[in-house]
Scaffold this motif. Sequence first.
Motif, short mmCIF file in Angstrom:
data_model
loop_
_atom_site.label_atom_id
_atom_site.label_comp_id
_atom_site.label_asym_id
_atom_site.label_seq_id
_atom_site.Cartn_x
_atom_site.Cartn_y
_atom_site.Cartn_z
N ARG A 61 0.84 -1.20 0.00
CA ARG A 61 0.00 0.00 0.00
C ARG A 61 0.88 1.25 0.00
NH1 ARG A 61 -2.99 -2.18 4.44
NH2 ARG A 61 -2.17 -0.50 5.72
N LYS A 62 0.49 2.24 -0.75
CA LYS A 62 1.26 3.50 -0.79
C LYS A 62 0.97 4.37 0.43
CE LYS A 62 3.53 3.31 -4.68
NZ LYS A 62 4.98 3.20 -4.67
N LYS A 63 -0.29 4.39 0.87
CA LYS A 63 -0.65 5.25 2.00
C LYS A 63 -0.74 4.42 3.27
CE LYS A 63 -2.97 8.70 -0.71
NZ LYS A 63 -4.09 9.61 -0.84
N LYS A 64 0.15 4.73 4.22
CA LYS A 64 0.20 4.02 5.48
C LYS A 64 1.12 4.76 6.43
CE LYS A 64 3.65 1.24 3.33
NZ LYS A 64 3.63 0.22 2.36
N LYS A 65 1.00 4.44 7.70
CA LYS A 65 1.94 4.96 8.69
C LYS A 65 3.25 4.22 8.49
CE LYS A 65 2.55 5.64 13.61
NZ LYS A 65 2.04 5.38 14.95
N LYS A 66 4.35 4.93 8.49
CA LYS A 66 5.66 4.31 8.29
C LYS A 66 6.12 3.67 9.60
CE LYS A 66 6.88 7.41 4.56
NZ LYS A 66 7.69 8.54 4.14
N HIS A 67 6.11 2.35 9.60
CA HIS A 67 6.47 1.58 10.78
C HIS A 67 7.74 0.76 10.53
CE1 HIS A 67 5.98 -0.84 14.38
NE2 HIS A 67 6.01 -1.93 13.66
N TRP A 68 7.69 -0.12 9.53
CA TRP A 68 8.86 -0.94 9.20
C TRP A 68 9.78 -0.18 8.25
CZ3 TRP A 68 4.11 -3.72 9.46
CH2 TRP A 68 4.08 -4.68 10.48
N HIS A 69 11.04 -0.57 8.23
CA HIS A 69 12.00 0.07 7.32
C HIS A 69 11.49 0.08 5.88
CE1 HIS A 69 15.86 -0.50 9.98
NE2 HIS A 69 15.06 0.44 10.44
N LEU A 70 10.89 -1.02 5.44
CA LEU A 70 10.42 -1.11 4.06
C LEU A 70 9.38 -0.04 3.73
CD1 LEU A 70 10.64 -2.60 1.37
CD2 LEU A 70 8.81 -4.12 2.16
N ASP A 71 8.63 0.41 4.73
CA ASP A 71 7.60 1.43 4.50
C ASP A 71 8.20 2.73 3.95
OD1 ASP A 71 5.78 -0.37 5.53
OD2 ASP A 71 5.68 0.58 7.51
N PHE A 72 9.44 3.01 4.29
CA PHE A 72 10.09 4.23 3.82
C PHE A 72 10.45 4.13 2.34
CE2 PHE A 72 10.39 4.30 8.35
CZ PHE A 72 10.26 5.64 8.69
N ILE A 73 10.51 2.91 1.82
CA ILE A 73 10.77 2.69 0.39
C ILE A 73 9.46 2.51 -0.36
CG2 ILE A 73 11.85 1.15 -1.30
CD1 ILE A 73 13.83 0.33 0.90
N SER A 74 8.58 1.68 0.18
CA SER A 74 7.36 1.31 -0.55
C SER A 74 6.38 2.47 -0.73
CB SER A 74 6.66 0.14 0.13
OG SER A 74 6.22 0.49 1.42
N THR A 75 6.54 3.53 0.02
CA THR A 75 5.67 4.70 -0.15
C THR A 75 6.23 5.68 -1.20
OG1 THR A 75 6.76 5.73 1.74
CG2 THR A 75 4.67 4.61 2.16
N ASP A 76 7.44 5.42 -1.69
CA ASP A 76 8.03 6.27 -2.71
C ASP A 76 7.36 6.01 -4.05
OD1 ASP A 76 10.47 8.14 -3.30
OD2 ASP A 76 10.45 6.65 -4.92
N SER A 77 7.17 7.06 -4.84
CA SER A 77 6.47 6.92 -6.13
C SER A 77 7.20 6.03 -7.12
CB SER A 77 6.22 8.30 -6.75
OG SER A 77 7.47 8.93 -7.00
N SER A 78 8.51 5.85 -6.98
CA SER A 78 9.26 5.03 -7.92
C SER A 78 9.25 3.54 -7.58
CB SER A 78 10.71 5.51 -8.01
OG SER A 78 11.41 5.22 -6.81
N PHE A 79 8.75 3.18 -6.39
CA PHE A 79 8.72 1.78 -5.94
C PHE A 79 7.78 0.97 -6.82
CE2 PHE A 79 6.63 -1.45 -3.23
CZ PHE A 79 7.71 -2.16 -2.75
N LYS A 80 8.31 -0.07 -7.47
CA LYS A 80 7.50 -0.93 -8.32
C LYS A 80 7.86 -2.39 -8.05
CE LYS A 80 6.05 -1.79 -13.01
NZ LYS A 80 6.57 -2.95 -13.67
N VAL A 81 6.87 -3.16 -7.61
CA VAL A 81 7.08 -4.57 -7.32
C VAL A 81 7.13 -5.36 -8.61
CG1 VAL A 81 6.12 -6.60 -6.17
CG2 VAL A 81 5.93 -4.36 -5.10
N LEU A 82 8.12 -6.27 -8.68
CA LEU A 82 8.27 -7.15 -9.84
C LEU A 82 7.71 -8.54 -9.53
CD1 LEU A 82 11.95 -6.20 -10.73
CD2 LEU A 82 9.84 -5.31 -11.76
#
Length: 145
Positions: A61-82
């Motif tokens: 999810r793009k919108k969420k409270k940043k809790h885990w380290h990954l949240d700081f990456i996954s909320t970035d607009s360039s983050f794309k899961v393969l």
Amino acid sequence: MSFNFELPETKGTYCILFVIDTLLFKVKSGKQFLLKKGVYVYVGSAFGSGGLRKRISRHLRKKKKKHWHLDFISTDSSFKVLEIWIIEDRKLECSLANSISETEKPVIGFGSTDCNCPSHLFRVSEVENLRKRLLEKFNVKIFKI
């Protein structure tokens, strides 16, 4: 993010393979990370309520409270899961991370604050080789996005 497949509700270990543009960020502890543009794999586990489906869906999810380290990456607009790689009903997070570290470059101190691993995030040099190795060694299930 919607999928054309159903993630399992079982508990287990997972990897999220993704691409990102260059990103500089600071996590809640104050530690700063610089990720260069490229392909990365994050290793995690989901043994709480909701299992793999709930944990991975939250990570994506793009919108969420940043809790885990990954949240700081996954909320970035360039983050794309393969791809998402899953091992159901087995707690192999550190074994998987250690195996990945044999060939891939760790982002030291990322996602491993609750264990002794140097990292749970790795910059991937050759996706095909890594995927093949983890299929053979851990029999991961692969979900392509």
